[in-house]
Design an enzyme around this catalytic site. Structure first.
Site, PDB file in Angstrom:
ATOM      1  N   ASN A 144       0.839  -1.192   0.000  1.00 21.97           N
ATOM      2  CA  ASN A 144       0.000   0.000   0.000  1.00 21.97           C
ATOM      3  C   ASN A 144       0.878   1.248   0.000  1.00 21.97           C
ATOM      4  O   ASN A 144       1.947   1.281   0.619  1.00 21.97           O
ATOM      5  CB  ASN A 144      -1.016   0.011   1.158  1.00 21.97           C
ATOM      6  CG  ASN A 144      -0.453  -0.307   2.517  1.00 21.97           C
ATOM      7  OD1 ASN A 144       0.550  -0.998   2.648  1.00 21.97           O
ATOM      8  ND2 ASN A 144      -1.096   0.189   3.564  1.00 21.97           N
ATOM      9  N   GLU A 180       0.303   5.208   0.672  1.00 20.95           N
ATOM     10  CA  GLU A 180      -0.654   6.218   1.159  1.00 20.95           C
ATOM     11  C   GLU A 180      -0.266   7.616   0.690  1.00 20.95           C
ATOM     12  O   GLU A 180       0.807   7.830   0.111  1.00 20.95           O
ATOM     13  CB  GLU A 180      -0.729   6.127   2.694  1.00 20.95           C
ATOM     14  CG  GLU A 180      -1.249   4.758   3.122  1.00 20.95           C
ATOM     15  CD  GLU A 180      -1.533   4.639   4.606  1.00 20.95           C
ATOM     16  OE1 GLU A 180      -1.066   5.486   5.399  1.00 20.95           O
ATOM     17  OE2 GLU A 180      -2.245   3.677   4.969  1.00 20.95           O
ATOM     18  N   CYS A 217      -4.155   0.610  -2.472  1.00 20.56           N
ATOM     19  CA  CYS A 217      -3.945  -0.640  -1.740  1.00 20.56           C
ATOM     20  C   CYS A 217      -2.825  -1.473  -2.374  1.00 20.56           C
ATOM     21  O   CYS A 217      -2.517  -1.334  -3.562  1.00 20.56           O
ATOM     22  CB  CYS A 217      -5.218  -1.490  -1.762  1.00 20.56           C
ATOM     23  SG  CYS A 217      -6.606  -0.830  -0.833  1.00 20.56           S
ATOM     24  N   GLU A 259      -2.828  -4.628  -3.215  1.00 19.57           N
ATOM     25  CA  GLU A 259      -3.267  -5.507  -4.304  1.00 19.57           C
ATOM     26  C   GLU A 259      -3.340  -4.743  -5.617  1.00 19.57           C
ATOM     27  O   GLU A 259      -2.964  -5.245  -6.675  1.00 19.57           O
ATOM     28  CB  GLU A 259      -4.659  -6.083  -3.993  1.00 19.57           C
ATOM     29  CG  GLU A 259      -4.737  -6.907  -2.720  1.00 19.57           C
ATOM     30  CD  GLU A 259      -5.037  -6.085  -1.463  1.00 19.57           C
ATOM     31  OE1 GLU A 259      -4.610  -4.911  -1.375  1.00 19.57           O
ATOM     32  OE2 GLU A 259      -5.696  -6.633  -0.567  1.00 19.57           O
ATOM     33  N   CYS A 275      -9.838  -5.744   0.291  1.00 19.00           N
ATOM     34  CA  CYS A 275     -11.032  -4.887   0.355  1.00 19.00           C
ATOM     35  C   CYS A 275     -11.884  -5.109  -0.897  1.00 19.00           C
ATOM     36  O   CYS A 275     -11.431  -5.688  -1.899  1.00 19.00           O
ATOM     37  CB  CYS A 275     -10.643  -3.419   0.509  1.00 19.00           C
ATOM     38  SG  CYS A 275     -10.116  -2.613  -1.015  1.00 19.00           S
ATOM     39  N   CYS A 277     -10.501  -3.832  -4.272  1.00 11.20           N
ATOM     40  CA  CYS A 277      -9.438  -4.684  -4.830  1.00 11.20           C
ATOM     41  C   CYS A 277     -10.009  -5.970  -5.399  1.00 11.20           C
ATOM     42  O   CYS A 277      -9.548  -6.458  -6.432  1.00 11.20           O
ATOM     43  CB  CYS A 277      -8.375  -4.969  -3.777  1.00 11.20           C
ATOM     44  SG  CYS A 277      -7.403  -3.483  -3.413  1.00 11.20           S
TER      45      CYS A 277
HETATM   46  N1  THU Z   1      -5.266  -1.664   2.408  1.00 10.73           N
HETATM   47  C1  THU Z   1      -4.689  -2.447   1.447  1.00 10.73           C
HETATM   48  O1  THU Z   1      -3.553  -2.195   1.022  1.00 10.73           O
HETATM   49  N2  THU Z   1      -5.394  -3.481   0.952  1.00 10.73           N
HETATM   50  C2  THU Z   1      -6.645  -3.830   1.349  1.00 10.73           C
HETATM   51  O2  THU Z   1      -7.240  -4.737   0.768  1.00 10.73           O
HETATM   52  C3  THU Z   1      -7.270  -3.140   2.482  1.00 10.73           C
HETATM   53  C4  THU Z   1      -6.597  -1.909   2.941  1.00 10.73           C
HETATM   54  C5  THU Z   1      -4.521  -0.518   2.941  1.00 10.73           C
HETATM   55  C6  THU Z   1      -5.059   0.816   2.555  1.00 10.73           C
HETATM   56  C7  THU Z   1      -4.533   1.699   3.676  1.00 10.73           C
HETATM   57  O3  THU Z   1      -3.220   2.112   3.337  1.00 10.73           O
HETATM   58  C8  THU Z   1      -4.445   0.780   4.869  1.00 10.73           C
HETATM   59  O4  THU Z   1      -4.521  -0.556   4.354  1.00 10.73           O
HETATM   60  C9  THU Z   1      -5.567   0.970   5.898  1.00 10.73           C
HETATM   61  O5  THU Z   1      -6.806   0.920   5.285  1.00 10.73           O
END
Ligand code: THU
Length: 136
Positions: free
Chosen positions: A44, A46, A55, A57, A89, A92
């Site tokens: 991920n 940000e 994310c 994925e 999520c 994704c």
């Molecule tokens: N996140 C992912 O990288 N993948 C997911 O499937 C769920 C959430 C990340 C996004 C954010 O940087 C952190 O997790 C908290 O939501």
């Protein structure tokens, strides 16, 4: 566990260590296995404008496609949660579905233990590219 699954799991754990997540402090790693045996990772990433976060994925799949891959067999995903298996999520799941429902998804704990599932189980009755084709 086959050697390839072991490698996929270990690469998703390594990718998680490269997560850029100063806001949530919730690192996630992903590793995609392509049909020709390559492994492409993502974490991920940000942003101070929170909604621009990508994310793990989706980072992995965008990288994979940009590197010329379109056929995939599996993805391993991990985060720091130790006591249960955590799935991708919903956004994704939909992005993976663009490249077919026939994915194995390895929900991986930090110690490398994993639960094997399928994208079709995680996103039943999905909207997919075939629906657009049916309507042409
Ligand atoms: N996140 C992912 O990288 N993948 C997911 O499937 C769920 C959430 C990340 C996004 C954010 O940087 C952190 O997790 C908290 O939501």
């Amino acid at each position: 566990m086959t050697d390839k699954v072991a490698e996929l799991v270990s690469k998703c754990l390594e990718a998680r260590d490269r997560a850029y997540c100063p806001y949530s402090r919730f690192p996630v790693g992903a590793a995609i296995l392509t049909a020709d045996g390559a492994i492409i990772t993502g974490c991920n990433v940000e942003n101070a404008s929170f909604g621009l976060t990508v994310c793990a994925e989706r980072t992995a799949i965008q990288r994979a496609v940009a590197e010329g891959h379109r056929r995939f067999t599996a993805i391993a995903v991990t985060c720091d949660i130790k006591d249960r298996f955590v799935g991708p999520c919903g956004a994704c799941r939909q992005v993976l579905m663009e490249f077919g429902s026939d994915w194995t998804v390895y929900l991986t704990k930090p110690d490398g233990a994993y639960k094997e599932t399928r994208l079709s189980e995680l996103l039943p009755l999905a909207f997919s590219p075939e629906h657009l084709a049916d309507n042409q």
